[in-house]
Design a protein around this motif. Structure first.
Motif: not given
Length: 358
Positions: A307-314, A347-356
């Motif tokens: 987050x832009x306040x430095x919290x919740x590194x994920x 953005x939630x870390x799901x569906x990590x995939x190549x674009x092609x």
């Protein structure tokens, strides 16, 4: 009340008629008729109400569908986001298409539908800093010494606009802003038709971010401090004194990587309220909707957000990444583990995939 038979006046409507002896009616037909008429009217009203509700629902659905169609097919006002341009602008989008640099295919320019279908090559030019507005794609052409080119979104009518070696090119409505390496990395702008090429400032600029009539850049002749200047070349101002990289300007705040301590900082667009964001060794930063997306050098360049306040590194992905670009709900990056192939993850870390594939 009168007698139904002889029409004499009744003294007591519950007793027989005093004159003819006729018994009173057990039901008042007029009342029954009135009740039936009222019930029919209520039923009609109820039926009309249901029809009205259904009609309003259909109209609302049609308006929403048409609105969504215009939204998804609208033309861009700017060619890309500033955060993407700060990360080489390897992805842009307009309507139902994503335009991108295909590194394994010689960094040539491609497009693919948002659903991943109908991928096609627009040109073999080695591309960077992709901007899309209306019917045109604007880009830096490494195949022609870094010149600025444009090509139609269907791959036709390729045209050079200037032979300047351009970096950080950003299209904002009628102008292309860029750092001109052919003139010492100074700030320039040129019209979308290649006319009215204009020098904006003499500073040797590194990075470039255009926002709300201002150009933000780091001045390589002043310890890489952040400056800003109006797009017409006026009101040049220094905002900080720290060596800075990866400038992002979002919601009246300037975010940047401070090379003195490798931390992320933010300040107002006027250069006030300098604040350290508790993030260390963050590179290729892209600020979007309250989050900073970055490559974490402390974790082998893996993709993170905070987050832009430095919290919740994920952590979002275990891939080694660079050139982090954001389109809608997707984070795009070039995957060092896979030959710099373009990947994406939600953005939630799901569906990590190549674009092609291929």
């Amino acid at each position: 009340m009168v007698c139904d038979k002889c029409k004499s006046e009744l003294n007591d409507e519950t007793k027989p008629c005093n004159k003819c002896g006729e018994a009173p009616s057990s039901d008042d037909e007029g009342v029954v008729k009135a009740k039936l008429q009222n019930d029919g009217s209520e039923n009609k009203k109820s039926g009309l109400s249901v029809k009205r509700i259904i009609g309003l629902f259909i109209i609302t659905l049609l308006i929403s569908s048409v609105g969504y169609w215009f939204y998804i097919n609208r033309d861009n006002r700017v060619g890309n986001t500033g955060g993407n341009i700060a990360n080489s602008g390897v992805v842009s989008s307009q309507g139902r298409w994503t335009y991108f640099r295909n590194w394994p295919e010689g960094s040539s320019l491609y497009r693919v539908r948002l659903n991943g279908k109908d991928m096609e090559q627009l040109t073999e030019d080695r591309s960077e800093y992709i901007n899309v507005i209306g019917d045109w794609v604007y880009y830096k052409n490494w195949s022609e010494d870094g010149s600025i080119y444009k090509i139609r979104i269907d791959g036709s009518e390729r045209e050079m606009l200037t032979d300047d070696e351009a970096w950080s090119l950003f299209v904002d409505e009628d102008w292309i802003y860029y750092r001109n390496f052919s003139d010492g990395s100074t700030l320039y702008k040129i019209g979308l038709d290649g006319e009215n090429r204009t020098k904006i400032a003499d500073d040797k600029a590194g990075s470039l971010f255009v926002d709300n009539g201002w150009i933000y850049y780091r001045n390589e002749e002043d310890n890489n401090a952040i400056y800003r200047i109006r797009t017409d070349g006026t009101e040049r101002t220094r905002l900080n004194q720290s060596p800075s990289r990866y400038i992002n300007v979002v919601d009246e705040w300037v975010y940047y990587h401070n090379e003195s301590d490798n931390m992320i900082y933010k300040m107002t667009v006027e250069g006030a309220e300098h604040t350290k964001v508790d993030v260390n060794n963050a590179y290729y930063i892209n600020v979007n909707n309250g989050w900073i997306y970055y490559a974490n050098a402390s974790d082998d360049w893996r993709l993170y957000k905070v987050r832009t306040d430095g919290t919740e590194p994920t952590k979002l992905s275990d891939d080694r990444c660079w050139n982090i670009n954001i389109i809608g709900d997707w984070v795009y990056y070039e995957n060092i583990y896979d030959g710099w192939r373009l990947y994406r993850v939600r953005k939630d870390g799901s569906n990590n995939e190549p674009v092609f594939s291929g």
